[in-house]
Design a protein around this motif. Structure first.
Motif, short mmCIF file in Angstrom:
data_model
loop_
_atom_site.label_atom_id
_atom_site.label_comp_id
_atom_site.label_asym_id
_atom_site.label_seq_id
_atom_site.Cartn_x
_atom_site.Cartn_y
_atom_site.Cartn_z
N ALA A 161 0.86 -1.19 0.00
CA ALA A 161 0.00 0.00 0.00
C ALA A 161 0.90 1.23 0.00
CB ALA A 161 -0.92 0.01 1.21
N ILE A 162 0.60 2.19 -0.87
CA ILE A 162 1.39 3.41 -0.98
C ILE A 162 0.47 4.62 -0.79
CG2 ILE A 162 3.11 2.37 -2.49
CD1 ILE A 162 1.72 3.69 -4.86
N ASN A 163 1.07 5.76 -0.44
CA ASN A 163 0.31 6.98 -0.28
C ASN A 163 0.25 7.75 -1.59
OD1 ASN A 163 2.86 8.15 -0.52
ND2 ASN A 163 3.09 8.48 1.69
N SER A 164 -0.28 8.98 -1.55
CA SER A 164 -0.44 9.77 -2.77
C SER A 164 0.89 10.19 -3.38
CB SER A 164 -1.29 11.01 -2.47
OG SER A 164 -0.69 11.79 -1.44
N ARG A 165 1.98 10.13 -2.61
CA ARG A 165 3.31 10.49 -3.12
C ARG A 165 4.06 9.28 -3.65
NH1 ARG A 165 2.89 12.79 1.81
NH2 ARG A 165 4.38 11.27 2.67
N GLY A 166 3.44 8.09 -3.56
CA GLY A 166 4.08 6.88 -4.05
C GLY A 166 4.98 6.20 -3.05
N GLU A 170 4.08 3.60 6.35
CA GLU A 170 4.83 3.14 7.52
C GLU A 170 3.85 2.60 8.56
OE1 GLU A 170 7.31 6.22 8.93
OE2 GLU A 170 8.42 6.46 7.05
N THR A 171 4.07 1.38 8.99
CA THR A 171 3.17 0.72 9.94
C THR A 171 3.94 0.32 11.19
OG1 THR A 171 3.55 -1.51 9.07
CG2 THR A 171 1.86 -0.17 7.98
N ASP A 172 3.19 -0.02 12.23
CA ASP A 172 3.77 -0.50 13.48
C ASP A 172 3.88 -2.02 13.52
OD1 ASP A 172 3.88 2.13 14.36
OD2 ASP A 172 1.86 2.03 15.25
N ALA A 173 3.49 -2.67 12.45
CA ALA A 173 3.51 -4.14 12.43
C ALA A 173 4.88 -4.70 12.07
CB ALA A 173 2.47 -4.66 11.44
N GLY A 174 5.81 -3.84 11.67
CA GLY A 174 7.14 -4.33 11.31
C GLY A 174 7.26 -4.79 9.88
N ALA A 199 -4.55 -5.62 13.51
CA ALA A 199 -4.14 -6.98 13.16
C ALA A 199 -5.36 -7.87 12.94
CB ALA A 199 -3.26 -7.55 14.26
N ARG A 200 -5.28 -8.70 11.92
CA ARG A 200 -6.36 -9.63 11.59
C ARG A 200 -5.78 -11.03 11.41
NH1 ARG A 200 -10.99 -6.89 9.95
NH2 ARG A 200 -10.96 -4.91 11.09
N PRO A 201 -6.56 -12.07 11.74
CA PRO A 201 -6.08 -13.44 11.53
C PRO A 201 -6.03 -13.77 10.04
CG PRO A 201 -8.36 -13.45 12.26
CD PRO A 201 -7.89 -12.03 12.35
N GLY A 202 -5.16 -14.70 9.70
CA GLY A 202 -5.06 -15.10 8.30
C GLY A 202 -4.17 -14.15 7.51
N ASN A 203 -4.58 -13.88 6.31
CA ASN A 203 -3.81 -13.00 5.43
C ASN A 203 -4.13 -11.55 5.78
OD1 ASN A 203 -2.92 -15.33 3.95
ND2 ASN A 203 -4.88 -15.32 2.85
N TRP A 204 -3.11 -10.83 6.23
CA TRP A 204 -3.32 -9.45 6.68
C TRP A 204 -2.23 -8.54 6.12
CZ3 TRP A 204 -0.69 -7.14 11.40
CH2 TRP A 204 -1.10 -5.80 11.60
N LEU A 205 -2.67 -7.45 5.45
CA LEU A 205 -1.76 -6.41 4.98
C LEU A 205 -1.93 -5.20 5.89
CD1 LEU A 205 0.25 -5.24 2.90
CD2 LEU A 205 -1.75 -4.39 1.62
N PRO A 206 -0.95 -4.86 6.71
CA PRO A 206 -1.10 -3.72 7.61
C PRO A 206 -0.95 -2.40 6.87
CG PRO A 206 1.07 -4.69 7.86
CD PRO A 206 0.33 -5.58 6.91
N VAL A 207 -1.77 -1.42 7.27
CA VAL A 207 -1.68 -0.05 6.77
C VAL A 207 -1.70 0.88 7.97
CG1 VAL A 207 -2.72 -0.54 4.52
CG2 VAL A 207 -4.18 0.07 6.45
N ALA A 208 -1.50 2.16 7.72
CA ALA A 208 -1.45 3.13 8.81
C ALA A 208 -2.03 4.45 8.35
CB ALA A 208 0.00 3.32 9.29
N SER A 210 -4.99 7.53 7.96
CA SER A 210 -6.37 7.60 7.47
C SER A 210 -6.46 8.31 6.12
CB SER A 210 -7.26 8.33 8.49
OG SER A 210 -6.77 9.65 8.72
N ASP A 211 -5.31 8.56 5.49
CA ASP A 211 -5.31 9.28 4.22
C ASP A 211 -5.58 8.34 3.06
OD1 ASP A 211 -4.69 11.58 5.63
OD2 ASP A 211 -2.52 11.30 5.40
N ALA A 212 -5.69 8.92 1.87
CA ALA A 212 -5.90 8.13 0.67
C ALA A 212 -4.70 7.23 0.41
CB ALA A 212 -6.15 9.04 -0.52
N MET A 213 -4.97 6.07 -0.13
CA MET A 213 -3.90 5.11 -0.41
C MET A 213 -4.21 4.38 -1.71
SD MET A 213 -4.64 1.92 2.19
CE MET A 213 -6.16 0.97 2.05
N THR A 214 -3.20 3.68 -2.21
CA THR A 214 -3.32 2.88 -3.43
C THR A 214 -2.69 1.52 -3.18
OG1 THR A 214 -3.23 4.84 -4.86
CG2 THR A 214 -2.74 2.72 -5.87
N LEU A 215 -3.39 0.47 -3.53
CA LEU A 215 -2.86 -0.89 -3.42
C LEU A 215 -2.08 -1.21 -4.70
CD1 LEU A 215 -5.92 -2.77 -1.89
CD2 LEU A 215 -3.90 -1.89 -0.69
N VAL A 216 -0.92 -1.84 -4.51
CA VAL A 216 -0.05 -2.19 -5.65
C VAL A 216 0.20 -3.69 -5.62
CG1 VAL A 216 2.11 -1.75 -6.85
CG2 VAL A 216 1.04 0.07 -5.49
#
Length: 244
Positions: A161-166, A170-174, A199-208, A210-216
């Motif tokens: 996941a990237i922000n509007s600047r590409g 940065e997450t706290d999940a490491g 954090a979620r069980p199973g397949n989890w992609l952490p984000v941080a 509340s701004d706009a983001m793009t999945l890559v």
């Protein structure tokens, strides 16, 4: 007898002149001047005149400035739009097969140079971007999403996941990515990936944030790098679950 004495008998010379006038049909003999043509209807004083020099130079400078502003402005808008040309859209996902190749257009090359993003080469893989969910709403890190389905064939893929600047979020999940080597699948090969700040069980992609983001979604060593058959593949759906 003189002509003045007998006006009823014109002289031979006068008779010849009258006969010549009858043969001309009332037309005047050629006096040595060129015959008239349609162009003679234009008078020299009616032709358009060149504007004075004090008006010509300012008008020329104004035209040059307008052309420069229009050209530079349109080029800047094309580069600043944030998206490359030659896109292929599959559901919520967009790919640019010619990016990073010699076939890339100048505007796409300028956009990648301006943003500092290095696209995957044709021999490396293909990247897909999703900035909206299946309902057409903008993706934000303040909402939870679920990616459901399958990915196109590839030796390996990563999801970030990237922000509007590409830049990566940065997450706290490491970690900031999820790859195909650690994915959990269903018996039919499908998977569900939770995208959330918590954090979620199973397949989890952490984000941080509340701004706009793009999945890559980057596919490495995939036969789709040529751009052929892109319209026939299926991509995972991006479903919104809840927002905080």
């Amino acid at each position: 007898m003189a002509l003045a004495d007998n006006p009823q008998k014109p002289s031979r010379k006068l008779s010849g002149a009258l006969a010549h006038a009858r043969r001309l049909g009332g037309r005047r003999p050629n006096s040595g001047k060129p015959r008239s043509s349609p162009r003679d209807a234009w008078r020299i004083d009616e032709l358009p005149k060149r504007p004075p020099i004090q008006f010509f130079l300012p008008n020329l400078m104004l035209a040059v400035m307008v052309a420069l502003v229009a050209g530079i402005g349109s080029a800047y808008l094309a580069v600043d739009r944030g998206r490359l040309f030659g896109e292929v859209q599959l559901g919520e996902w967009i790919a640019y097969p010619t990016a990073g190749t010699p076939d890339a257009d100048p505007y796409s090359a300028a956009t990648t140079a301006r943003t500092g993003q290095v696209p995957l080469g044709s021999g490396e893989g293909l990247a897909f971007f999703a900035d909206r969910d299946n309902a057409g709403d903008r993706l934000t890190a303040g909402c939870d999403y679920r990616l459901s389905g399958q990915t196109p064939p590839a030796r390996m893929w990563t999801l970030t996941a990237i922000n509007s600047r590409g830049a990566l979020l940065e997450t706290d999940a490491g970690r900031v990515a999820l790859d195909s080597r650690e994915i959990l699948r269903k018996p039919n090969g499908d998977f569900d990936i939770e995208v959330s700040t918590k954090a979620r069980p199973g397949n989890w992609l952490p984000v941080a944030g509340s701004d706009a983001m793009t999945l890559v979604l980057r596919l490495y060593d995939t036969p789709l790098t040529t751009g052929a058959g892109l319209q026939e593949i299926s991509m995972p759906a991006v479903l919104k679950e809840q927002c905080r």
